[in-house]
Enzyme design. Structure first.
Site, PDB file in Angstrom:
ATOM      1  N   THR A  23       0.848  -1.188   0.000  1.00 56.90           N
ATOM      2  CA  THR A  23       0.000   0.000   0.000  1.00 56.90           C
ATOM      3  C   THR A  23       0.888   1.245   0.000  1.00 56.90           C
ATOM      4  O   THR A  23       2.106   1.141  -0.122  1.00 56.90           O
ATOM      5  CB  THR A  23      -1.040  -0.077   1.153  1.00 56.90           C
ATOM      6  OG1 THR A  23      -1.922   1.026   1.033  1.00 56.90           O
ATOM      7  CG2 THR A  23      -0.400  -0.050   2.537  1.00 56.90           C
TER       8      THR A  23
ATOM      9  N   GLY B 226     -12.742  10.877 -11.944  1.00 63.20           N
ATOM     10  CA  GLY B 226     -11.437  10.813 -11.311  1.00 63.20           C
ATOM     11  C   GLY B 226     -10.395  10.228 -12.245  1.00 63.20           C
ATOM     12  O   GLY B 226     -10.730   9.502 -13.194  1.00 63.20           O
TER      13      GLY B 226
ATOM     14  N   LYS C 186       3.664   1.667  -3.806  1.00 64.55           N
ATOM     15  CA  LYS C 186       3.100   0.965  -4.968  1.00 64.55           C
ATOM     16  C   LYS C 186       3.941   1.115  -6.239  1.00 64.55           C
ATOM     17  O   LYS C 186       3.946   0.228  -7.076  1.00 64.55           O
ATOM     18  CB  LYS C 186       1.665   1.424  -5.227  1.00 64.55           C
ATOM     19  CG  LYS C 186       0.689   0.892  -4.191  1.00 64.55           C
ATOM     20  CD  LYS C 186      -0.723   1.319  -4.514  1.00 64.55           C
ATOM     21  CE  LYS C 186      -1.712   0.560  -3.654  1.00 64.55           C
ATOM     22  NZ  LYS C 186      -3.054   0.575  -4.217  1.00 64.55           N
TER      23      LYS C 186
HETATM   24  P1  NAP Z   1      -5.932   9.588  -5.739  1.00 58.62           P
HETATM   25  O1  NAP Z   1      -4.913   8.951  -6.589  1.00 58.62           O
HETATM   26  O2  NAP Z   1      -5.514  10.560  -4.694  1.00 58.62           O
HETATM   27  O3  NAP Z   1      -7.019  10.291  -6.721  1.00 58.62           O
HETATM   28  C1  NAP Z   1      -8.040  11.103  -6.178  1.00 58.62           C
HETATM   29  C2  NAP Z   1      -8.985  11.546  -7.296  1.00 58.62           C
HETATM   30  O4  NAP Z   1     -10.050  12.296  -6.685  1.00 58.62           O
HETATM   31  C3  NAP Z   1      -8.326  12.445  -8.329  1.00 58.62           C
HETATM   32  O5  NAP Z   1      -8.887  12.184  -9.597  1.00 58.62           O
HETATM   33  C4  NAP Z   1      -8.721  13.829  -7.811  1.00 58.62           C
HETATM   34  O6  NAP Z   1      -8.771  14.812  -8.847  1.00 58.62           O
HETATM   35  C5  NAP Z   1     -10.132  13.568  -7.339  1.00 58.62           C
HETATM   36  N1  NAP Z   1     -10.565  14.597  -6.380  1.00 58.62           N
HETATM   37  C6  NAP Z   1     -10.106  14.783  -5.127  1.00 58.62           C
HETATM   38  N2  NAP Z   1     -10.732  15.847  -4.572  1.00 58.62           N
HETATM   39  C7  NAP Z   1     -11.572  16.345  -5.515  1.00 58.62           C
HETATM   40  C8  NAP Z   1     -12.481  17.431  -5.549  1.00 58.62           C
HETATM   41  N3  NAP Z   1     -12.655  18.251  -4.484  1.00 58.62           N
HETATM   42  N4  NAP Z   1     -13.197  17.640  -6.679  1.00 58.62           N
HETATM   43  C9  NAP Z   1     -13.037  16.830  -7.757  1.00 58.62           C
HETATM   44  N5  NAP Z   1     -12.183  15.778  -7.785  1.00 58.62           N
HETATM   45  C10 NAP Z   1     -11.460  15.542  -6.677  1.00 58.62           C
HETATM   46  O7  NAP Z   1      -6.790   8.496  -4.938  1.00 58.62           O
HETATM   47  P2  NAP Z   1      -7.085   6.965  -5.385  1.00 58.62           P
HETATM   48  O8  NAP Z   1      -6.080   6.084  -4.773  1.00 58.62           O
HETATM   49  O9  NAP Z   1      -7.300   6.940  -6.847  1.00 58.62           O
HETATM   50  O10 NAP Z   1      -8.468   6.693  -4.609  1.00 58.62           O
HETATM   51  C11 NAP Z   1      -9.684   7.305  -5.014  1.00 58.62           C
HETATM   52  C12 NAP Z   1     -10.846   6.732  -4.197  1.00 58.62           C
HETATM   53  O11 NAP Z   1     -10.994   5.346  -4.463  1.00 58.62           O
HETATM   54  C13 NAP Z   1     -10.637   6.843  -2.672  1.00 58.62           C
HETATM   55  O12 NAP Z   1     -11.867   7.199  -2.088  1.00 58.62           O
HETATM   56  C14 NAP Z   1     -10.232   5.436  -2.260  1.00 58.62           C
HETATM   57  O13 NAP Z   1     -10.622   5.135  -0.935  1.00 58.62           O
HETATM   58  C15 NAP Z   1     -11.050   4.597  -3.252  1.00 58.62           C
HETATM   59  N6  NAP Z   1     -10.454   3.265  -3.508  1.00 58.62           N
HETATM   60  C16 NAP Z   1     -11.230   2.157  -3.253  1.00 58.62           C
HETATM   61  C17 NAP Z   1     -10.723   0.891  -3.511  1.00 58.62           C
HETATM   62  C18 NAP Z   1     -11.576  -0.326  -3.254  1.00 58.62           C
HETATM   63  O14 NAP Z   1     -11.032  -1.441  -3.190  1.00 58.62           O
HETATM   64  N7  NAP Z   1     -12.868  -0.181  -3.116  1.00 58.62           N
HETATM   65  C19 NAP Z   1      -9.424   0.742  -4.018  1.00 58.62           C
HETATM   66  C20 NAP Z   1      -8.659   1.900  -4.266  1.00 58.62           C
HETATM   67  C21 NAP Z   1      -9.199   3.165  -3.996  1.00 58.62           C
HETATM   68  P3  NAP Z   1      -7.434  15.634  -9.259  1.00 58.62           P
HETATM   69  O15 NAP Z   1      -6.674  14.735 -10.194  1.00 58.62           O
HETATM   70  O16 NAP Z   1      -7.959  16.843  -9.896  1.00 58.62           O
HETATM   71  O17 NAP Z   1      -6.672  15.899  -7.987  1.00 58.62           O
END
Ligand code: NAP
Length: 283
Positions: A64, A128, A68
């Site tokens: 994690t 996203g 990664k």
């Molecule tokens: P990340 O790499 O930090 O990406 C975050 C995304 O959210 C980016 O596209 C970001 O846009 C967008 N974002 C954040 N704040 C925003 C706002 N105020 N308005 C519009 N867009 C916004 O995070 P990640 O690892 O991809 O994870 C994303 C989500 O998926 C999290 O909630 C995580 O818990 C969930 N997740 C779940 C699983 C599962 O197994 N269910 C696995 C992995 C992740 P910008 O590019 O513009 O910053």
């Protein structure tokens, strides 16, 4: 797998990880002779941990944040999905050779299949363009989705992601008129942003794109805490199929254990006990 193999999850921080509970529950149900530990590893300690693993002290690990991508130079090979994503969440030690995998996208597809949704020929709108969006978008591309539109606040990030599969992935902005226009022809809407997540993450300012989705559309939120995000609550009120990300989390864990043990696992055999264990731990 030989007797009492050691598995773990590495990260920094990592103590919050649900992987030990999920994996140890599956290990117990399946009667496997191995143990799964939580292993805090800082960036400075990573080379030492990888050398320990190569020396045979660990049969495999999940990875994690923040490792990664950082583990990549320490590996002998990577799966196609991990190579495409440029990140690894599972490493298997095969006789001293370390192989990296990315199970997020596969876990997402298996979770969708559990709900009877198969992406082939479908039009998907994905919110996203972060790490999770990349895994999901590439899995949808590999599963034959006809179009995956990636709408992101920072459009250049979406554009860069779309370069990986330009025949299917398209970059879009994240404004309400764009989301509404995309929604009109969407079979599956996936939230891969952190908007709606419990804790400090923000919330969608506008949910009107849900009103533009066709009646048969499915909404999937990668978030599983809270179990019902505001996006899912509103999708449910509209009568749309609405699913949270717990299924993805559990199926990617099953895929990882399959890779560690080299044997297929019937989700129906392990999932009831895992769901119960998570409930008992208030997770
Ligand atoms: P990340 O790499 O930090 O990406 C975050 C995304 O959210 C980016 O596209 C970001 O846009 C967008 N974002 C954040 N704040 C925003 C706002 N105020 N308005 C519009 N867009 C916004 O995070 P990640 O690892 O991809 O994870 C994303 C989500 O998926 C999290 O909630 C995580 O818990 C969930 N997740 C779940 C699983 C599962 O197994 N269910 C696995 C992995 C992740 P910008 O590019 O513009 O910053």
């Amino acid at each position: 797998m030989p007797a009492k193999q050691k598995l773990c999850v590495i990260g920094d921080p990592v103590l919050h990880s649900k992987s030990p509970l999920i994996q140890n529950t599956m290990i117990e149900v399946l009667g496997l002779d191995c143990e799964y530990l939580c292993q805090p590893v800082s960036s400075a300690e990573l080379p030492r941990f990888m050398a320990d693993m190569q020396a045979g002290n660990w049969a495999g690990c999940n990875v994690t944040m923040p490792h990664k991508q950082a583990v990549l130079p320490h590996l002998n090979g990577c799966s196609e999905a991990a190579t495409l994503c440029g990140s690894v969440n599972t490493i298997c030690n095969r006789s001293g050779s370390l192989y990296g995998y990315s199970t997020d996208g596969g876990g997402f597809l298996r979770s969708l299949a559990e709900y009877g949704f198969y992406p082939e020929g479908k039009i998907v709108t994905l919110l996203g363009a972060g790490g999770a969006a990349k895994s999901v978008a590439l899995a949808l591309y590999r599963a034959g989705a006809s179009s995956v539109r990636i709408a992101n606040r920072t459009v250049p990030k979406a554009t860069e992601l779309c370069r990986l599969a330009p025949s299917v992935l398209e970059a879009h902005s994240f404004d309400t008129p764009t989301l509404c226009r995309l929604a009109e022809t969407t079979d599956l809407l996936v939230n891969c942003t952190s908007l709606g997540m419990g804790g400090t993450a923000g919330q969608f300012e506008d949910f009107s794109c849900l009103d533009c989705l066709p009646a048969g559309a499915t909404v999937y939120d990668l978030i599983y805490f809270p179990a019902e995000t505001e996006l899912l609550r509103r999708a449910g009120l509209r009568g749309l199929a609405a699913h949270n990300g717990l299924g993805m989390l559990l199926h990617q864990a099953i895929l990882a254990l399959e890779l560690f043990t080299g044997r297929p696992i019937d989700p129906a055999q392990v999932l009831p006990a895992v769901r119960l264990a998570l409930q008992s731990a208030n997770l």
